[in-house]
Scaffold this motif. Structure first.
Motif, PDB file in Angstrom:
ATOM      1  N   LEU A  63     -15.344  30.739 -25.386  1.00 43.74           N
ATOM      2  CA  LEU A  63     -15.857  31.371 -24.163  1.00 43.74           C
ATOM      3  C   LEU A  63     -15.779  30.590 -22.692  1.00 43.74           C
ATOM      4  O   LEU A  63     -16.158  29.210 -23.103  1.00 43.74           O
ATOM      5  N   ILE A  64     -15.250  30.906 -21.832  1.00 46.96           N
ATOM      6  CA  ILE A  64     -15.024  30.175 -20.709  1.00 46.96           C
ATOM      7  C   ILE A  64     -15.983  30.687 -19.468  1.00 46.96           C
ATOM      8  O   ILE A  64     -15.989  32.007 -19.283  1.00 46.96           O
ATOM      9  N   ILE A  65     -16.888  29.947 -19.210  1.00 46.74           N
ATOM     10  CA  ILE A  65     -18.024  30.286 -18.309  1.00 46.74           C
ATOM     11  C   ILE A  65     -17.494  29.691 -16.983  1.00 46.74           C
ATOM     12  O   ILE A  65     -17.333  28.438 -16.738  1.00 46.74           O
ATOM     13  N   ASN A  66     -17.669  30.368 -15.906  1.00 50.15           N
ATOM     14  CA  ASN A  66     -17.588  29.792 -14.673  1.00 50.15           C
ATOM     15  C   ASN A  66     -18.788  30.182 -13.795  1.00 50.15           C
ATOM     16  O   ASN A  66     -19.280  31.331 -13.940  1.00 50.15           O
ATOM     17  N   GLY A  67     -19.492  29.211 -13.088  1.00 52.29           N
ATOM     18  CA  GLY A  67     -20.486  29.400 -12.173  1.00 52.29           C
ATOM     19  C   GLY A  67     -20.328  29.864 -10.695  1.00 52.29           C
ATOM     20  O   GLY A  67     -19.033  30.472 -10.680  1.00 52.29           O
ATOM     21  N   PRO A  68     -20.953  29.658  -9.820  1.00 57.14           N
ATOM     22  CA  PRO A  68     -21.057  30.292  -8.434  1.00 57.14           C
ATOM     23  C   PRO A  68     -19.841  29.924  -7.655  1.00 57.14           C
ATOM     24  O   PRO A  68     -19.593  28.815  -7.836  1.00 57.14           O
ATOM     25  N   ASN A  69     -19.306  30.495  -6.937  1.00 55.01           N
ATOM     26  CA  ASN A  69     -18.252  30.452  -6.089  1.00 55.01           C
ATOM     27  C   ASN A  69     -17.198  30.393  -6.754  1.00 55.01           C
ATOM     28  O   ASN A  69     -15.828  30.052  -5.902  1.00 55.01           O
ATOM     29  N   ILE A  70     -16.932  30.138  -7.989  1.00 53.45           N
ATOM     30  CA  ILE A  70     -15.356  29.959  -8.586  1.00 53.45           C
ATOM     31  C   ILE A  70     -14.545  31.224  -8.694  1.00 53.45           C
ATOM     32  O   ILE A  70     -13.391  31.283  -8.660  1.00 53.45           O
ATOM     33  N   ASN A  71     -15.426  32.496  -8.382  1.00 59.42           N
ATOM     34  CA  ASN A  71     -14.542  33.746  -8.142  1.00 59.42           C
ATOM     35  C   ASN A  71     -13.813  33.637  -6.620  1.00 59.42           C
ATOM     36  O   ASN A  71     -12.801  34.487  -6.711  1.00 59.42           O
ATOM     37  N   MET A  72     -14.074  32.648  -5.749  1.00 62.90           N
ATOM     38  CA  MET A  72     -13.606  32.439  -4.450  1.00 62.90           C
ATOM     39  C   MET A  72     -12.645  31.454  -4.511  1.00 62.90           C
ATOM     40  O   MET A  72     -11.927  30.835  -3.496  1.00 62.90           O
ATOM     41  N   LEU A  73     -12.046  31.141  -5.830  1.00 61.35           N
ATOM     42  CA  LEU A  73     -10.842  30.060  -6.005  1.00 61.35           C
ATOM     43  C   LEU A  73      -9.726  30.670  -5.102  1.00 61.35           C
ATOM     44  O   LEU A  73      -9.618  31.763  -5.208  1.00 61.35           O
TER      45      LEU A  73
ATOM     46  N   ILE B  27     -17.342  26.428 -26.137  1.00 62.37           N
ATOM     47  CA  ILE B  27     -17.545  26.931 -24.785  1.00 62.37           C
ATOM     48  C   ILE B  27     -17.151  25.868 -23.859  1.00 62.37           C
ATOM     49  O   ILE B  27     -17.147  24.672 -23.838  1.00 62.37           O
ATOM     50  N   VAL B  28     -16.120  26.455 -22.965  1.00 61.03           N
ATOM     51  CA  VAL B  28     -15.749  25.647 -21.806  1.00 61.03           C
ATOM     52  C   VAL B  28     -16.524  26.131 -20.820  1.00 61.03           C
ATOM     53  O   VAL B  28     -16.408  27.275 -20.227  1.00 61.03           O
ATOM     54  N   ILE B  29     -17.367  25.422 -19.863  1.00 61.55           N
ATOM     55  CA  ILE B  29     -18.187  25.770 -18.849  1.00 61.55           C
ATOM     56  C   ILE B  29     -18.040  24.789 -17.649  1.00 61.55           C
ATOM     57  O   ILE B  29     -17.857  23.581 -17.630  1.00 61.55           O
ATOM     58  N   ASN B  30     -17.659  25.328 -16.602  1.00 60.72           N
ATOM     59  CA  ASN B  30     -17.806  24.870 -15.138  1.00 60.72           C
ATOM     60  C   ASN B  30     -18.952  25.459 -14.443  1.00 60.72           C
ATOM     61  O   ASN B  30     -18.705  26.517 -14.157  1.00 60.72           O
ATOM     62  N   PRO B  31     -20.164  25.045 -14.427  1.00 60.79           N
ATOM     63  CA  PRO B  31     -21.316  25.486 -13.981  1.00 60.79           C
ATOM     64  C   PRO B  31     -21.120  25.413 -12.364  1.00 60.79           C
ATOM     65  O   PRO B  31     -22.372  25.938 -11.799  1.00 60.79           O
ATOM     66  N   ALA B  32     -20.244  24.897 -11.752  1.00 58.13           N
ATOM     67  CA  ALA B  32     -20.251  24.897 -10.336  1.00 58.13           C
ATOM     68  C   ALA B  32     -21.511  24.151  -9.952  1.00 58.13           C
ATOM     69  O   ALA B  32     -21.922  23.060 -10.376  1.00 58.13           O
ATOM     70  N   ALA B  33     -21.884  24.787  -8.978  1.00 59.26           N
ATOM     71  CA  ALA B  33     -23.169  24.066  -7.888  1.00 59.26           C
ATOM     72  C   ALA B  33     -24.496  23.876  -9.279  1.00 59.26           C
ATOM     73  O   ALA B  33     -25.200  22.912  -8.957  1.00 59.26           O
ATOM     74  N   TYR B  34     -24.498  24.745 -10.212  1.00 61.53           N
ATOM     75  CA  TYR B  34     -25.496  24.667 -11.089  1.00 61.53           C
ATOM     76  C   TYR B  34     -25.510  23.272 -11.992  1.00 61.53           C
ATOM     77  O   TYR B  34     -26.401  23.267 -12.602  1.00 61.53           O
TER      78      TYR B  34
END
Ligand code: DQA
Length: 146
Positions: A4-14, A70-77
């Protein structure tokens, strides 16, 4: 193996968001790269992105018993969330923390990572390729256990 690859806030704006820091690859292209790399590795992948901390906690809890890594980029979190750290600890699924940018070389507030305490390893500053390297790590270390 299911990853499961989880991306946090604003990664949808890449792609749109600060391309000098985060590169020109957009989120859709990132998910395609991940899917194709998973196929090469023989791993099933799911990409999840949310701008909401509680949704990320829910997704980690739902992964219990279903996901092997899990691969996680929690971004600002990354820098604020004890809740995401606790969720990762609760499910005990092997996890890798990824950051697209070189967080180590950025502002002081980015030097703290709560999530790191529940991750096997961290990959920073390798752009979108960092996600693929994290998948390689998980498959190499845990892939044959399934
Ligand atoms: C990031 C780094 C974080 O500090 C930042 O808040 C992000 C992205 C990265 O991938 O480099 O949103 O996690």
């Amino acid at each position: 193996m299911k990853i499961l690859i989880i991306n946090g806030p604003n990664i949808n704006m890449l792609g749109i968001r600060e391309p000098g820091i985060y590169g020109k690859t957009d989120y859709k292209a990132l998910c395609t790269m991940i899917k194709e790399h998973g196929e090469k590795l023989g791993a099933e992948t799911e990409c999840f992105q949310s701008n909401h901390e509680g949704d990320i906690v829910d997704k980690i809890q739902e992964a219990f018993g279903k996901v092997d890594g899990i691969v996680i980029n929690p971004a600002a979190y990354t820098h604020t969330s004890v809740a995401i750290l606790d969720a990762l600890k609760a499910v005990s699924i092997p996890a890798v923390e990824v950051h697209i940018s070189k967080v180590d070389e950025r502002e002081d507030f980015r030097q703290i990572s709560y999530v790191r305490l529940a991750c096997d390893t961290v990959i920073t500053g390798h752009g979108a390729d960092g996600y693929l390297e994290a998948m390689d790590y998980l498959v190499k270390k845990y892939g044959d256990k399934k």
